[in-house]
Design a protein around this motif. Structure first.
Motif, short mmCIF file in Angstrom:
data_model
loop_
_atom_site.label_atom_id
_atom_site.label_comp_id
_atom_site.label_asym_id
_atom_site.label_seq_id
_atom_site.Cartn_x
_atom_site.Cartn_y
_atom_site.Cartn_z
N HIS A 295 -81.56 -103.92 4.30
CA HIS A 295 -81.85 -103.37 5.62
C HIS A 295 -80.54 -102.93 6.26
O HIS A 295 -79.49 -103.51 6.00
CB HIS A 295 -82.62 -104.37 6.50
CG HIS A 295 -81.88 -105.65 6.77
ND1 HIS A 295 -81.72 -106.64 5.82
CD2 HIS A 295 -81.27 -106.12 7.89
CE1 HIS A 295 -81.05 -107.65 6.34
NE2 HIS A 295 -80.75 -107.36 7.60
N VAL A 296 -80.63 -101.90 7.08
CA VAL A 296 -79.43 -101.28 7.65
C VAL A 296 -79.53 -101.30 9.18
O VAL A 296 -80.41 -100.67 9.76
CB VAL A 296 -79.27 -99.82 7.16
CG1 VAL A 296 -77.93 -99.25 7.64
CG2 VAL A 296 -79.37 -99.74 5.64
N VAL B 122 -85.36 -100.16 7.04
CA VAL B 122 -85.66 -100.89 5.80
C VAL B 122 -86.24 -99.92 4.79
O VAL B 122 -87.37 -99.44 4.97
CB VAL B 122 -86.68 -102.03 6.06
CG1 VAL B 122 -86.85 -102.88 4.80
CG2 VAL B 122 -86.26 -102.89 7.23
N PRO B 123 -85.48 -99.58 3.73
CA PRO B 123 -86.06 -98.71 2.70
C PRO B 123 -87.33 -99.35 2.14
O PRO B 123 -87.33 -100.55 1.80
CB PRO B 123 -84.95 -98.62 1.64
CG PRO B 123 -83.68 -98.87 2.41
CD PRO B 123 -84.08 -99.89 3.45
N ARG B 124 -88.41 -98.58 2.06
CA ARG B 124 -89.70 -99.14 1.64
C ARG B 124 -89.77 -99.19 0.11
O ARG B 124 -90.55 -98.50 -0.54
CB ARG B 124 -90.83 -98.32 2.25
CG ARG B 124 -90.94 -98.59 3.76
CD ARG B 124 -92.04 -97.82 4.43
NE ARG B 124 -91.74 -96.40 4.50
CZ ARG B 124 -92.56 -95.45 4.09
NH1 ARG B 124 -93.71 -95.73 3.57
NH2 ARG B 124 -92.19 -94.18 4.20
N ARG B 125 -88.88 -100.00 -0.43
CA ARG B 125 -88.81 -100.27 -1.87
C ARG B 125 -88.65 -101.77 -2.03
O ARG B 125 -87.82 -102.38 -1.34
CB ARG B 125 -87.58 -99.58 -2.48
CG ARG B 125 -87.50 -98.09 -2.26
CD ARG B 125 -88.44 -97.36 -3.20
NE ARG B 125 -88.27 -95.92 -3.07
CZ ARG B 125 -89.12 -95.13 -2.39
NH1 ARG B 125 -90.17 -95.65 -1.76
NH2 ARG B 125 -88.92 -93.83 -2.34
N ASP B 126 -89.41 -102.35 -2.91
CA ASP B 126 -89.33 -103.80 -3.09
C ASP B 126 -88.14 -104.19 -3.96
O ASP B 126 -87.66 -103.41 -4.79
CB ASP B 126 -90.63 -104.33 -3.71
CG ASP B 126 -91.73 -104.50 -2.66
OD1 ASP B 126 -91.39 -104.78 -1.49
OD2 ASP B 126 -92.91 -104.32 -3.01
N ASP B 127 -87.68 -105.42 -3.73
CA ASP B 127 -86.70 -106.07 -4.62
C ASP B 127 -85.33 -105.39 -4.65
O ASP B 127 -84.67 -105.35 -5.69
CB ASP B 127 -87.25 -106.20 -6.05
CG ASP B 127 -88.57 -106.97 -6.08
OD1 ASP B 127 -88.68 -107.95 -5.32
OD2 ASP B 127 -89.48 -106.57 -6.81
N LEU B 128 -84.89 -104.85 -3.51
CA LEU B 128 -83.54 -104.29 -3.42
C LEU B 128 -82.71 -105.12 -2.45
O LEU B 128 -83.21 -105.53 -1.40
CB LEU B 128 -83.58 -102.85 -2.93
CG LEU B 128 -84.25 -101.82 -3.83
CD1 LEU B 128 -84.14 -100.44 -3.20
CD2 LEU B 128 -83.62 -101.82 -5.21
N ARG B 129 -81.46 -105.32 -2.80
CA ARG B 129 -80.55 -106.05 -1.90
C ARG B 129 -79.38 -105.18 -1.48
O ARG B 129 -78.76 -105.43 -0.46
CB ARG B 129 -80.00 -107.31 -2.60
CG ARG B 129 -81.06 -108.37 -2.86
CD ARG B 129 -80.41 -109.67 -3.25
NE ARG B 129 -79.63 -110.23 -2.14
CZ ARG B 129 -78.65 -111.11 -2.29
NH1 ARG B 129 -78.30 -111.54 -3.49
NH2 ARG B 129 -77.99 -111.57 -1.24
N GLU B 130 -79.00 -104.20 -2.31
CA GLU B 130 -77.79 -103.43 -2.05
C GLU B 130 -78.10 -101.93 -2.00
O GLU B 130 -78.99 -101.46 -2.72
CB GLU B 130 -76.75 -103.67 -3.17
CG GLU B 130 -76.38 -105.13 -3.38
CD GLU B 130 -75.49 -105.70 -2.27
OE1 GLU B 130 -75.14 -104.98 -1.33
OE2 GLU B 130 -75.15 -106.90 -2.38
N VAL B 131 -77.34 -101.19 -1.21
CA VAL B 131 -77.53 -99.74 -1.10
C VAL B 131 -77.40 -99.07 -2.47
O VAL B 131 -78.19 -98.17 -2.81
CB VAL B 131 -76.52 -99.13 -0.11
CG1 VAL B 131 -76.61 -97.60 -0.11
CG2 VAL B 131 -76.72 -99.68 1.30
N HIS B 132 -76.43 -99.52 -3.26
CA HIS B 132 -76.19 -98.82 -4.54
C HIS B 132 -77.30 -99.06 -5.56
O HIS B 132 -77.32 -98.43 -6.60
CB HIS B 132 -74.82 -99.18 -5.11
CG HIS B 132 -74.68 -100.58 -5.59
ND1 HIS B 132 -74.10 -101.58 -4.84
CD2 HIS B 132 -75.05 -101.18 -6.75
CE1 HIS B 132 -74.12 -102.72 -5.52
NE2 HIS B 132 -74.69 -102.50 -6.68
N GLU B 133 -78.24 -99.95 -5.26
CA GLU B 133 -79.39 -100.12 -6.15
C GLU B 133 -80.46 -99.05 -5.93
O GLU B 133 -81.39 -98.94 -6.73
CB GLU B 133 -80.00 -101.52 -5.95
CG GLU B 133 -79.06 -102.65 -6.36
CD GLU B 133 -79.50 -104.03 -5.88
OE1 GLU B 133 -78.74 -104.99 -6.05
OE2 GLU B 133 -80.61 -104.14 -5.31
#
Lengths: 135, 135
Positions: A91-92, A38-49
């Motif tokens: 999340h991946v 889980v990238p520790r960045r808030d408010d992301l849904r897609e990898v390209h964001e």
């Protein structure tokens, strides 16, 4: 930087630790060695964001996780997936797959309900993975 | 550099064209806008087997494909997957998902048999995608 793990991810997993970008979680399903980044960045849904730097970090951490699963469990195949149709937080999934596992050769997602680790086995697996990642 | 597309991937898809690293293929299933990226390197099964430069190129091309699907089809979610349990050649699925699609919220893989495009509709979709990628 603030970071909030989606409660569904928290309930379904055990914490392994934090890499530079991603939190590493063990899915509580004893049938598959299954890690979630889980990238520790808030408010992301897609990898390209992700920013360019974070995209590169995610690729590097994903490959590190894949190589670690390969080394520890010697699977027949690794499966990597970004779905998020149910849990919106980016999340991946990284899953070590075996020709003998219950869902082979189909995907694990949506196959059947998780079979939780017995607690002692879960503790051992968490310790094994923390050791492998130096976390 | 030689590159051989796995015959199963060739049968199941239409060619969109080649990016710097990957061949872009349209999955022949009219129910989902579904692109497959195949790194044009022989004898690879896993993402982590790519060189550092190729890993970065794959991440960039994957994000470019994701952004293109997002812009053209405005899906509710993108799904990205590296499975390869059946077709061993390394390939990366990119699928535009909708809450109204037949497999939602489950994965498309293993859900049900593909519904091929009528040929005229397939030609239009291929042309649309080639235009979007400048291929």
């Amino acid at each position: 930087m603030s970071f909030h793990l989606h409660p569904r991810l928290a309930v379904d997993t055990s914490l392994i630790g934090d890499l530079e970008l991603c939190r590493v979680l063990l899915m509580n399903d004893a049938r598959y060695p299954w890690l979630i980044l889980v990238p520790r960045r808030d408010d992301l849904r897609e990898v390209h964001e992700l920013s360019g730097a974070d995209r590169l970090a995610l690729m590097n951490e994903s490959c590190h996780v894949a190589e670690t699963l390969q080394g520890l469990f010697m699977p027949d195949k690794l499966n990597i997936g970004v779905l998020g149709n149910i849990v919106p937080q980016l999340h991946v999934h990284h899953i070590a797959r075996f020709q003998t596992d219950p869902a082979w050769p189909g995907p694990v997602w949506g196959h059947s309900s998780a079979q939780p680790y017995p607690s002692e086995m879960r503790d051992r697996r968490v310790a094994q993975l923390r050791g492998a990642f130096g976390l």
